[in-house]
Design an enzyme around this catalytic site. Structure first.
Site, PDB file in Angstrom:
ATOM      1  N   GLU A 192     -16.882   3.708  -1.961  1.00 13.93           N
ATOM      2  CA  GLU A 192     -16.054   3.297  -0.955  1.00 13.93           C
ATOM      3  C   GLU A 192     -15.487   4.632  -0.212  1.00 13.93           C
ATOM      4  OE1 GLU A 192     -13.045   0.779  -2.553  1.00 13.93           O
ATOM      5  OE2 GLU A 192     -14.060  -1.004  -2.774  1.00 13.93           O
ATOM      6  N   GLU A 309     -19.413  -5.105  -4.407  1.00 15.94           N
ATOM      7  CA  GLU A 309     -18.447  -5.372  -5.402  1.00 15.94           C
ATOM      8  C   GLU A 309     -17.807  -6.619  -4.404  1.00 15.94           C
ATOM      9  OE1 GLU A 309     -15.173  -2.685  -5.564  1.00 15.94           O
ATOM     10  OE2 GLU A 309     -16.316  -1.084  -6.557  1.00 15.94           O
TER      11      GLU A 309
HETATM   12  C1  BGC Z   1     -11.944   0.176  -7.466  1.00 16.08           C
HETATM   13  C2  BGC Z   1     -11.240  -0.576  -8.511  1.00 16.08           C
HETATM   14  C3  BGC Z   1     -10.299  -1.956  -8.018  1.00 16.08           C
HETATM   15  C4  BGC Z   1     -11.370  -2.700  -7.096  1.00 16.08           C
HETATM   16  C5  BGC Z   1     -10.632  -4.049  -6.581  1.00 16.08           C
HETATM   17  C6  BGC Z   1     -12.767  -1.044  -7.024  1.00 16.08           C
HETATM   18  O1  BGC Z   1     -13.728  -0.403  -5.830  1.00 16.08           O
HETATM   19  O2  BGC Z   1     -12.638   0.990  -7.969  1.00 16.08           O
HETATM   20  O3  BGC Z   1     -10.213   0.155  -8.852  1.00 16.08           O
HETATM   21  O4  BGC Z   1      -9.815  -2.554  -8.866  1.00 16.08           O
HETATM   22  O5  BGC Z   1     -11.977  -2.125  -6.269  1.00 16.08           O
HETATM   23  O6  BGC Z   1      -9.815  -3.657  -5.623  1.00 16.08           O
END
Ligand code: BGC
Length: 370
Positions: A192, A309
């Site tokens: 990210e 993710e």
């Molecule tokens: C972050 C986390 C977070 C998740 C959802 C991830 O990329 O590293 O800390 O909980 O995204 O927001």
């Protein structure tokens, strides 16, 4: 210590941002997106769609991406400032559990930046690296693909130019360290990118990092995604490094008010509590459009796509979470996009580490029992 993560939620429709943002150090005002969709906007100056280079043997990297298949993130473990500080310490038993449940890969987020010297040559802490190796080896022993993901390098988002040399030095060390490992170890350059590390600047850093990694790992799959928190909308501005063995990644947490309701690090998220996701035709159509953006970009650029993710936080109701999770996973699969659920056993957890059991509705959503 409780982490302080502040969100700057961008208006995705207007600005082309993913609606997800955070930093671990600089407070920022929270803006609230209307509905978190990722509908493409007309780019100010989009990078032209490039014809695929004829020299790239693309079939091989598509196969490597398919090996990821259905993955899960070991979130809140090795990317906490120190393992255990965010409530997750990896255990050996987790790896066979994950394998036996039907997952085919693990993404291992690691905060290398907290475990490397601040002065050149930015030496990585040997004991920490051993711990990462332990996780990688456990995954490989189970026949799982292991994605080593550089996560939460927050300083580089604020001062990219000051941290560039260190970022590259860390990858030089990691590349040397893992050069003789199984081809099932994949590298993810940086989770990210955001803030001052814009998509364009990040593209330049990524090209240099890939060049360095290729000196010791000529064909290892490297995962890289665009800026603004790996937003699919940013793909149109992203010029990936010229390399045959790249997998392009994006993240998906939309609608953000649903997936992050009650999330302690998302300012104002208490007010979103009770937001449901009922799987209506309209919601599914919006989701499909969002995914089409990534799938279409991948097609036009002849690059495999990995959704690194997605997840809905535990404060949402379980029925909605399961419906949404199933919809995301199936939509991705229909479009040939491999995925990794965020995450294994913490706030989004598909596994309950206290009861030592899977949260069945989520597991079924991810890996449907035939
Ligand atoms: C972050 C986390 C977070 C998740 C959802 C991830 O990329 O590293 O800390 O909980 O995204 O927001």
């Amino acid at each position: 210590m409780k982490r302080m993560i502040i969100f700057c939620l961008c208006l995705s429709v207007l600005s082309g941002c993913s609606g997800k943002g955070k930093s671990t150090s600089t407070p920022a005002a929270t803006q609230v997106p209307p509905t978190s969709t990722l509908i493409p906007t007309a780019p100010a100056s989009p990078s032209p769609t490039r014809a695929p280079s004829p020299t790239l043997p693309q079939a091989a990297i598509f196969e490597r991406n398919n090996r990821i298949g259905r993955a899960v993130n070991f979130g809140n473990a090795l990317e906490a400032p120190n393992e255990g500080e965010w409530g997750v310490t990896l255990k050996e038993e987790y790896f066979p559990l994950i394998k036996n449940a039907g997952f085919t890969a693990v993404r291992i987020p690691v905060r290398f930046s907290n475990h490397a010297a601040v002065e050149a040559p930015y030496t990585l802490d040997a004991a920490f690296l051993e711990r990462v190796d332990w996780a990688v080896n456990n995954a490989l022993d189970q026949g799982l693909v292991a994605i080593v993901d550089m996560h939460h390098y927050v300083e580089i988002f604020e001062k990219p130019l000051e941290h560039k040399e260190r970022f590259l030095a860390i990858w030089t060390q990691l590349a040397e360290h893992y050069q003789d490992y199984s081809p099932d170890v994949y590298f993810e350059l940086l989770n990210e990118p955001n803030g001052q590390l814009t998509t364009e600047l990040w593209g330049q850093f990524a090209a240099e990092a890939v060049g360095i990694i290729r000196q010791t790992n000529p064909t290892r799959p490297i995962i890289v995604g665009p800026g603004q928190w790996n937003s699919a909308v940013q793909l149109q501005f992203f010029t990936p490094p010229e390399d045959a063995n790249l997998i392009i990644t994006f993240h998906y947490y939309s609608p953000f008010h649903f997936t992050h309701q009650g999330a302690e690090w998302a300012t104002g998220s208490e007010a979103w509590m009770g937001t449901k996701w009922d799987g209506s035709d309209t919601l599914r159509m919006i989701m499909r459009q969002d995914f089409f953006l990534a799938a279409d970009w991948g097609k036009r650029n002849n690059r495999p796509i990995f959704l690194g993710e997605f997840g809905a936080y535990s404060k949402a109701d379980m029925d909605s979470r399961a419906l949404w999770t199933d919809a995301v996973a199936r939509t991705a699969e229909e479009l040939g996009i491999t995925w990794a659920y965020w995450e294994f056993c913490s706030g989004f957890g598909v596994y309950d580490p206290v009861a030592n059991q899977w949260r069945e509705p989520l597991l079924d959503a991810l890996i449907p029992q035939k």
